[in-house]
Design a protein around this motif. Structure first.
Motif, short mmCIF file in Angstrom:
data_model
loop_
_atom_site.label_atom_id
_atom_site.label_comp_id
_atom_site.label_asym_id
_atom_site.label_seq_id
_atom_site.Cartn_x
_atom_site.Cartn_y
_atom_site.Cartn_z
N LEU A 315 19.56 42.94 -6.57
CA LEU A 315 20.23 43.94 -5.74
C LEU A 315 21.49 43.40 -5.07
CD1 LEU A 315 17.00 45.36 -4.03
CD2 LEU A 315 18.34 46.49 -5.80
N LEU A 316 22.02 42.31 -5.57
CA LEU A 316 23.11 41.60 -4.89
C LEU A 316 24.31 42.49 -4.55
CD1 LEU A 316 23.38 38.70 -3.90
CD2 LEU A 316 24.62 38.16 -5.99
N PRO A 317 24.81 43.34 -5.47
CA PRO A 317 25.97 44.17 -5.10
C PRO A 317 25.64 45.34 -4.19
CG PRO A 317 25.32 44.63 -7.36
CD PRO A 317 24.47 43.49 -6.89
N MET A 318 24.35 45.56 -3.91
CA MET A 318 23.98 46.69 -3.05
C MET A 318 24.06 46.32 -1.57
SD MET A 318 23.42 49.08 -5.17
CE MET A 318 24.65 48.32 -6.25
N TYR A 319 23.89 45.05 -1.23
CA TYR A 319 23.90 44.67 0.19
C TYR A 319 25.24 44.95 0.86
CZ TYR A 319 19.56 42.39 -1.18
OH TYR A 319 18.31 42.14 -1.68
N PRO A 320 26.39 44.69 0.21
CA PRO A 320 27.66 45.08 0.86
C PRO A 320 27.79 46.58 1.11
CG PRO A 320 28.05 43.54 -0.95
CD PRO A 320 26.63 43.93 -1.03
N LEU A 321 27.20 47.39 0.23
CA LEU A 321 27.27 48.84 0.44
C LEU A 321 26.45 49.25 1.66
CD1 LEU A 321 26.96 50.16 -3.24
CD2 LEU A 321 29.01 49.56 -1.93
N VAL A 322 25.28 48.64 1.85
CA VAL A 322 24.49 48.91 3.06
C VAL A 322 25.27 48.52 4.30
CG1 VAL A 322 22.37 48.32 4.29
CG2 VAL A 322 22.30 48.66 1.81
N LEU A 323 25.90 47.34 4.25
CA LEU A 323 26.66 46.87 5.41
C LEU A 323 27.90 47.74 5.65
CD1 LEU A 323 26.37 43.04 4.77
CD2 LEU A 323 25.26 44.34 6.58
N LEU A 324 28.51 48.24 4.59
CA LEU A 324 29.65 49.14 4.73
C LEU A 324 29.27 50.39 5.52
CD1 LEU A 324 32.40 50.40 4.09
CD2 LEU A 324 31.55 50.91 1.79
N ILE A 325 28.13 50.98 5.18
CA ILE A 325 27.66 52.17 5.91
C ILE A 325 27.38 51.82 7.36
CG2 ILE A 325 25.79 53.86 6.05
CD1 ILE A 325 25.56 53.68 3.00
N CYS A 326 26.75 50.67 7.58
CA CYS A 326 26.43 50.27 8.95
C CYS A 326 27.68 50.10 9.80
CB CYS A 326 25.63 48.96 8.93
SG CYS A 326 23.96 49.10 8.25
N VAL A 327 28.63 49.31 9.31
CA VAL A 327 29.82 49.00 10.10
C VAL A 327 30.65 50.24 10.37
CG1 VAL A 327 32.00 47.72 10.11
CG2 VAL A 327 29.89 46.60 9.33
N SER A 328 30.81 51.10 9.37
CA SER A 328 31.60 52.33 9.59
C SER A 328 30.94 53.24 10.63
CB SER A 328 31.77 53.08 8.27
OG SER A 328 30.52 53.53 7.77
N THR A 329 29.60 53.24 10.68
CA THR A 329 28.89 54.03 11.69
C THR A 329 29.08 53.45 13.08
OG1 THR A 329 27.22 54.64 10.02
CG2 THR A 329 26.64 54.98 12.33
N TRP A 330 29.01 52.13 13.19
CA TRP A 330 29.22 51.49 14.50
C TRP A 330 30.61 51.83 15.05
CZ3 TRP A 330 27.85 45.92 12.47
CH2 TRP A 330 26.52 45.91 12.08
#
Length: 514
Positions: A315-330
């Motif tokens: 799932l290595l390329p999926m972790y940046p996508l999760v973090l992208l959603i998190c940071v944009s929400t913050w």
């Protein structure tokens, strides 16, 4: 222009890991396959079992070895280059969707996330596939305010997704998922010709991957590798209960594993705070957010069916996508969002060295280094004291002992392989004591010590049935069962190794030559 900075940071932060011998699947498949191509030019591995993995990592490794020489530090340097390139893709993707500040934070959080950090020097196909996948996504999401893209971006995305599929066959999941999403958009609005062009671009990686499988079938008679590989990674995984269990495990991998729960829980909490400021940054556009959700959902579901082992690096390329959603929400909901970013970074950095309260694969953080160091010490002891031994052990030590090019020994040592060090396998070994005179046993996974909190304890029965979970027999018990003695052992942060020796009585006779 940012690439030298990204590479310098990755390289210097992994400086102490660059000379470590090859680990796990590196020594078991990827390095031998690349070594065969380097020496013979054959895309089909000769000295290890072929499992139909696409050949691009072998080609890149062999090409790099012509420049650096066949040395471990050269290989690790190449992987640092690939990791830095992937992080630059993360930066471009995030800057397009959420701005430069968010891009810098997401790239940094990705770099220090323990799974990504550990994989940034390991020559597994997953880091190569992740780099090309993230660049493919960066070009896919590079659209204007009207959600239109250029033909150049479509061509570049098609190339990147094709290279990702030729690095790891399962990387084809992402472009196919996006192609299906584009098909849905086309059905909603048939006037958008851009959607048809994207469908063609996203489906084009199927062609080179199919060509590789056709070539593999022509050379070996197998399409997807040997039958045992296909059974373990696909056909044996179709139980409904197993799939449901995998979905749960994969959900945890994406949202909680290695302290990922810190940014995810913070995102859920921050999302409940209403946006009151008129100057709050805009969120990711809804069309892009839906496409990201499609990619995450497709990979979550696919890797709950495919793959015999639930390795998080899939799932290595999926972790940046999760973090992208998190940071944009913050950024949108909280003025001091950087405090949550700092807290998440601290959580990730701590998890590089501090293990979670459940069993996990050593390659998920720096536990893999502890395992390598212990194996080096044990194999050095065997090489110095019993160079002619026949060693009972399990994979990956069978490769470490028999293949000097992996970096653990100077000459091949004969091995007798067993599946693992469970009581069942050790009893089978005890039934044929004359086949070996030495044993090298070790912990195959990290587990919380006895008496400590173990969140995975209640799942052990299901994990044993479906995911090859087992309890490794400890040195003293193994020595008693096999009627030998422990001549050397060592421990390191929960990992352990031991060398057993068996004094055998052998009938011998002298005979005159004829």
């Amino acid at each position: 222009m940012l690439f030298p900075l990204f590479f310098a940071v990755v390289y210097l932060s992994h400086l102490t890991l660059l000379r470590l011998p090859y680990f796990w699947d590196e020594g078991g498949y990827y390095i031998p396959a690349a070594w065969d191509f380097f020496r013979t030019g054959s895309l089909i591995p000769q000295t290890t079992v072929t499992n139909a993995h696409p050949p691009l990592p072998s080609i890149l490794l062999a090409g790099w070895w012509h420049l650096s020489g066949f040395v471990v530090s050269g290989t690790r340097t190449l992987v640092c280059i690939v990791s830095a390139s992937a992080l630059l893709g993360v930066y471009k993707l995030t800057r397009t969707l959420a701005g430069a500040a968010a891009a810098a934070v997401v790239a940094f959080l990705t770099a220090v996330y323990p799974i990504w950090y550990a994989q940034s020097t390991l020559a597994h196909a997953d880091i190569f596939a992740a780099a090309f996948t993230l660049w493919g996504l960066a070009f896919y999401f590079d659209r204007d305010a009207a959600n239109q893209s250029t033909a150049k971006n479509q061509i570049l995305a098609a190339i990147m997704f094709s290279l990702s599929a030729l690095s790891k066959e399962t990387a084809i999941i992402t472009p196919i998922a996006l192609a299906l999403w584009e098909a849905v958009l086309y059905l909603q609005n048939r006037k958008k010709r851009d959607t048809l062009r994207w469908m063609a671009a996203l489906l084009s990686p199927i062609a080179p991957l199919a060509a590789w499988y056709a070539y593999h079938y022509h050379r070996t008679g197998f399409v997807f590798g040997n039958p045992e590989f296909l059974r373990y990674n696909a056909t044996a995984n179709l139980s409904a209960y197993r799939i449901a269990l995998c979905l749960w495990h994969r959900f945890l991998h994406l949202t909680t594993h290695m302290n990922m729960f810190v940014p995810v829980v913070a995102t859920v909490a921050v999302f409940l705070i209403p946006v009151t400021s008129a100057t709050a940054p805009q969120n990711i556009r809804k069309s892009a957010l839906k496409a990201i959700a499609v990619v995450l959902l497709a990979n979550w579901m696919a890797f709950s069916v495919l793959g015999g082992a639930l390795l998080t690096r899939y799932l290595l390329p999926m972790y940046p996508l999760v973090l992208l959603i998190c940071v944009s929400t913050w950024r949108r909901h909280l003025r001091r969002w950087w405090l949550i970013a700092a807290l998440s970074a601290a959580a990730f950095l701590s998890a590089i060295w501090i293990n979670p309260p459940y069993a996990f694969a050593p390659e998920d953080n720096l536990t893999y280094r502890d395992m390598i160091v212990l194996h080096q010490q044990a194999i050095h002891f065997i090489e110095q004291n019993y160079p002619q031994a026949t060693v009972l052990t399990a994979w990956p030590a069978t490769s470490e002992l028999s293949r000097p090019e992996i970096g653990y020994t100077h000459h091949p040592i004969k091995t007798i392989g067993i599946s693992n060090f469970s009581a069942e396998q050790m009893q089978k070994a005890a039934a044929d004591p004359g086949a070996y005179d030495t044993a090298f046993i070790f912990s195959t996974k990290w587990e919380p010590p006895p008496g400590a909190v173990n969140l995975g304890k209640r799942n052990e029965s299901a994990d044993t049935k479906f995911f090859d979970f087992h309890q490794d027999m400890h040195p003293a018990a193994a020595a008693a069962l096999l009627h030998g003695e422990v001549v050397w052992q060592a421990h390191r942060k929960g990992e352990w190794v031991a060398v057993l020796r068996f004094p055998r009585i052998v009938d011998a006779s002298l005979a005159l030559p004829r």
